[in-house]
Scaffold this active site. Structure first.
Site, PDB file in Angstrom:
ATOM      1  N   HIS A 150      27.811   4.093  24.873  1.00  0.00           N
ATOM      2  CA  HIS A 150      26.865   3.961  23.713  1.00  0.00           C
ATOM      3  C   HIS A 150      25.589   3.280  23.883  1.00  0.00           C
ATOM      4  O   HIS A 150      24.963   2.601  23.241  1.00  0.00           O
ATOM      5  CB  HIS A 150      27.457   3.514  22.456  1.00  0.00           C
ATOM      6  CG  HIS A 150      28.646   4.384  22.101  1.00  0.00           C
ATOM      7  ND1 HIS A 150      29.939   4.496  22.708  1.00  0.00           N
ATOM      8  CD2 HIS A 150      28.665   4.913  20.593  1.00  0.00           C
ATOM      9  CE1 HIS A 150      30.561   5.350  21.840  1.00  0.00           C
ATOM     10  NE2 HIS A 150      29.852   5.609  20.494  1.00  0.00           N
ATOM     11  N   HIS A 197      32.827  15.617  18.455  1.00  0.00           N
ATOM     12  CA  HIS A 197      32.566  14.501  17.631  1.00  0.00           C
ATOM     13  C   HIS A 197      31.575  14.986  16.652  1.00  0.00           C
ATOM     14  O   HIS A 197      30.412  15.274  17.086  1.00  0.00           O
ATOM     15  CB  HIS A 197      32.365  13.320  18.404  1.00  0.00           C
ATOM     16  CG  HIS A 197      32.162  12.129  17.677  1.00  0.00           C
ATOM     17  ND1 HIS A 197      30.993  11.734  16.746  1.00  0.00           N
ATOM     18  CD2 HIS A 197      32.965  11.018  17.475  1.00  0.00           C
ATOM     19  CE1 HIS A 197      30.980  10.339  16.374  1.00  0.00           C
ATOM     20  NE2 HIS A 197      32.378  10.050  16.761  1.00  0.00           N
ATOM     21  N   GLU A 201      37.477  12.366  15.968  1.00  0.00           N
ATOM     22  CA  GLU A 201      36.427  12.212  14.664  1.00  0.00           C
ATOM     23  C   GLU A 201      35.584  13.474  14.507  1.00  0.00           C
ATOM     24  O   GLU A 201      34.354  13.303  14.324  1.00  0.00           O
ATOM     25  CB  GLU A 201      35.682  10.980  15.240  1.00  0.00           C
ATOM     26  CG  GLU A 201      36.388   9.699  15.394  1.00  0.00           C
ATOM     27  CD  GLU A 201      35.486   8.547  15.244  1.00  0.00           C
ATOM     28  OE1 GLU A 201      35.382   7.702  14.401  1.00  0.00           O
ATOM     29  OE2 GLU A 201      35.085   8.365  16.401  1.00  0.00           O
ATOM     30  N   GLU A 242      33.898  11.896   7.976  1.00  0.00           N
ATOM     31  CA  GLU A 242      33.273  10.655   8.151  1.00  0.00           C
ATOM     32  C   GLU A 242      32.150  10.727   7.474  1.00  0.00           C
ATOM     33  O   GLU A 242      31.155  11.667   7.324  1.00  0.00           O
ATOM     34  CB  GLU A 242      33.003  10.273   9.585  1.00  0.00           C
ATOM     35  CG  GLU A 242      32.583   8.933   9.692  1.00  0.00           C
ATOM     36  CD  GLU A 242      32.325   8.553  11.225  1.00  0.00           C
ATOM     37  OE1 GLU A 242      32.819   9.417  11.951  1.00  0.00           O
ATOM     38  OE2 GLU A 242      31.496   7.674  11.435  1.00  0.00           O
ATOM     39  N   CYS A 281      30.138   1.616  11.087  1.00  0.00           N
ATOM     40  CA  CYS A 281      28.915   2.600  11.317  1.00  0.00           C
ATOM     41  C   CYS A 281      28.414   3.329   9.967  1.00  0.00           C
ATOM     42  O   CYS A 281      27.310   3.700   9.856  1.00  0.00           O
ATOM     43  CB  CYS A 281      29.344   3.641  12.344  1.00  0.00           C
ATOM     44  SG  CYS A 281      30.651   4.676  11.728  1.00  0.00           S
ATOM     45  N   CYS A 282      29.652   3.528   8.928  1.00  0.00           N
ATOM     46  CA  CYS A 282      29.039   4.188   7.730  1.00  0.00           C
ATOM     47  C   CYS A 282      28.199   3.677   6.906  1.00  0.00           C
ATOM     48  O   CYS A 282      27.348   4.024   6.315  1.00  0.00           O
ATOM     49  CB  CYS A 282      30.286   4.926   7.153  1.00  0.00           C
ATOM     50  SG  CYS A 282      31.233   6.024   8.077  1.00  0.00           S
TER      51      CYS A 282
HETATM   52 ZN    ZN Z   1      30.518   6.270  10.380  1.00  0.00          ZN
END
Ligand code: ZN
Length: 655
Positions: free
Chosen positions: A146, A272, A324, A340, A408-409
């Site tokens: 990442h 993903h 995911e 998600e 992250c969300c």
């Molecule tokens: Zn997220």
């Protein structure tokens, strides 16, 4: 009345740019949500980042925090993403400052940016993990670690913060990093012919290019997109060079990161979900910037695959927790849905970029569906708690959380809500497109003239929308395109006092009104929000015999707090057209829908199975907007409801 229809071909060749965030002031539902972001979420995000130790990780005057979150089976740690969480939080704060100046918040962000300035290496490199915790691993594992993803989110934060405050420091830091990347990535001697396993840098570099006017950043973005999935495969070569077995990959297939084949050859949405949405967003940006029809063609195929075979009715995407992401076509389990929040946010990003080449309801309707349902569900009404997964059914154990080991969300939905005005409108040289409706005031510049467009409406609770033009010191000729949602059967439009024949002026789902406009001109759009049941394609096994209630763009659900336990014992018998509307005080006066139902009686006895079906009793079912569930008492939730007979015996019953 100078109202004329335009042929479809003309509308696709121009570039439509979203309005800048500060050009739109919102009231209504999104105004309220933005107030919550300004009042609580923006600060909450920074607080949580501090509590997690993220500032210690970038503060070179403090000892390295080391590995706070353990390494996972894939040899990385979610702690590697911390820069991205700070980047998205900075972006959220930046947008919030337009609506509500907040010197305290701004000072906190300035302090974070100062830390990044001190952290940055001489060569321009900046990344908390690979400078402070595993410096020996820099650029060693683009597949998993990442590194460029983190840089991308810091770039987006930098652009937003510069635009909001005029402060260049973070923008300059990220330009230095991007300049360094340009020297590092390529096919030259000693360069890396690679790209990031988690897409994001591509769309971020486009933002950086647009704000700086530097084409070199666009070229780097295009390089990453063009390289993806080519052979010899970079991730395989990289693993061998790094002493890792390329087959020892927890996700097994490069489909996980959409790098299984070159992007222009991809036809199915795989892997993903968030990565996929960010990649397609970047591809759409590059398609628009370079006029690259080969990318647009691939995107149209991928779009069709997603929305006809792989999307929940909420605009949630990616049913599986294991990757995911995506599984098989029509596999849309409800209770175990991963869906998600970030993925629906990403779908809004992608849909919005597909509108860059002209208004088209195919994209804007889905943008609205994902926004109002699968994305907005991620943020509580008070702006303090969040959903990561967004199932369409819950037995009562799924609840909003305060924070997450992989957070992250929260900043993703927060930055979307805080910038939503920019998704509502777009402008071309001689045309304004209205993609989304809601109480708002927008400012455009068209052919050198300032134009304002006010929407007065209670949308999405009411479908009546009054639009009033202002500015326009002298009358000006241009077009206004208003989206007529696919669900709005019987929509009506008047311009001034004159009704418009929608069939004659509608192009790609937008009513296109071209005329000489003057200040004070008015339009009135009526979008019937009629409650309706939607049925799923019979190939979606999980929804067989069931239907989902919608009103306007909103998906509705039943909650235990209104209906008691055992939501699957309900069969909704009532006609949706006869639904009784009610206002729910605990949900900021959202419109609830009440329908007649039958309930399987619970007085069955102790046996688990028997020949006689259950007895039923009359019942009422109350439905509330899905995005607002779990904001009152905790409990069960259900979207897809049993219906007495969802089938039609005749063939060809159509939509
Ligand atoms: Zn997220």
């Amino acid at each position: 009345m100078d109202t004329t229809a335009m042929p479809s071909a003309q509308t696709r060749t121009r570039t439509f740019r979203p309005l800048p965030v500060p050009s739109v002031t919102l009231g209504g539902l999104f105004g309220e949500r933005q107030d919550a972001v300004c009042a609580t979420t923006a600060e909450t995000l920074l607080d949580r980042c501090v509590e997690a130790g993220m500032l210690d990780a970038i503060d070179v005057t403090k000892p390295s925090p080391g590995i706070v979150i353990p390494l996972q089976p894939w040899s990385g740690s979610t702690q590697m993403f911390w820069d991205s969480d700070l980047g998205k939080s900075i972006e959220t704060v930046a947008y919030s400052l337009y609506r509500k100046p907040n010197p305290k918040l701004e000072a906190r962000v300035d302090a974070i940016i100062d830390l990044y300035e001190k952290l940055q290496d001489e060569d321009g490199y900046v990344n908390a993990w690979f400078q402070r915790i595993q410096p020996e691993k820099r650029w060693s594992n683009l597949r998993d670690f990442h590194e460029l993803y983190c840089a991308g989110h810091l770039m987006e934060g930098a652009v937003a913060y510069y635009q909001a405050t005029g402060k260049r420091k973070l923008l300059d830091i990220m330009c230095r990093f991007a300049d360094y990347m340009i020297t590092m990535f390529g096919h030259g001697e000693g360069q890396i012919p690679g790209y990031c396993g988690h897409e994001e840098i591509e769309l971020a570099l486009v933002k950086l290019a647009r704000v700086t006017g530097e084409r070199k950043y666009l070229d780097l973005s295009k390089f990453f997109i063009d390289e993806r999935g080519t052979e010899p495969h970079y991730f395989t070569q990289e693993a061998i060079r790094d002493g890792r077995d390329p087959k020892n990959f927890i996700q097994k297939t490069y489909e996980y990161s959409q790098s299984h084949k070159p992007v222009r050859e991809q036809t199915h949405v795989v892997g993903h979900a968030v990565r996929a949405m960010y990649l397609y967003s970047g591809m759409a940006d590059i398609a628009a910037e370079y006029g690259d029809d080969s990318l647009t063609k691939a995107l149209e195929t991928l779009w069709s695959d997603l929305v006809t075979r792989q999307m929940y009715i909420t605009g949630g995407i990616g049913p599986a927790a294991s990757n995911e992401g995506f599984t098989e076509p029509y596999d849309l389990p409800n209770e175990s849905a991963y869906a998600e929040t970030c993925a629906s946010v990403g779908l809004v990003f992608w849909a919005n970029r597909m509108l860059g080449r002209g208004p088209n309801r195919d994209y804007a309707d889905i943008m609205e569906q994902a926004l109002y349902n699968g994305a907005l569900s991620g943020l509580s009404l008070d702006g303090k708690t969040f959903f990561y997964e967004n199932p369409l059914e819950s037995a009562g154990k799924h609840h909003r959380w305060v924070w997450h080991h992989c957070p992250c969300c929260p900043p993703n939905i927060a930055r979307l809500v805080a910038s939503i005005g920019s998704y509502m409108y777009a402008v071309a040289d001689d045309e304004i497109a209205v993609h989304l409706y809601g109480e708002s005031q927008a400012r455009f510049e068209i052919a050198g003239t300032v134009v304002t467009l006010a929407q007065q409406t209670r949308y999405p609770w009411d479908g009546a929308i009054a639009l009033t033009l202002g500015g326009l010191e002298t009358p000006q000729s241009f077009a206004i395109s208003l989206r007529i949602p696919g669900w709005a059967k019987g929509a009506k439009l008047t311009v001034g006092a004159e009704p418009v024949d929608l069939a004659a002026v509608t192009v790609d789902g937008y009513a296109r009104i071209e005329r000489i406009w003057s200040a004070g001109d008015q339009m009135r759009l009526d979008l019937p929000l009629n409650p309706r049941f939607l049925h799923a394609n019979p190939l979606v096994r999980q929804d067989a015999g069931r239907a989902a209630l919608m009103r306007g763009p909103l998906v509705y659900c039943a909650e235990e707090v209104d209906n008691g336990t055992g939501l699957n014992r309900l069969t909704v018998t009532g006609d949706p057209q006869a639904a009784r509307e009610a206002s729910v005080e605990g949900l900021k006066n959202a419109v609830a829908l009440d329908l007649d139902a039958e309930q399987d009686r619970a007085d069955w006895g102790s046996t688990l199975y028997r020949e006689a079906p259950p007895q039923t009793q009359p019942a009422k079912a109350r439905f509330v907007p899905y995005a607002l569930w779990d904001n009152r008492a905790p409990g069960e939730m259900l979207v897809w409801m049993r219906r007495p007979d969802g089938r039609q015996t005749k063939t060809g019953s159509g939509a």
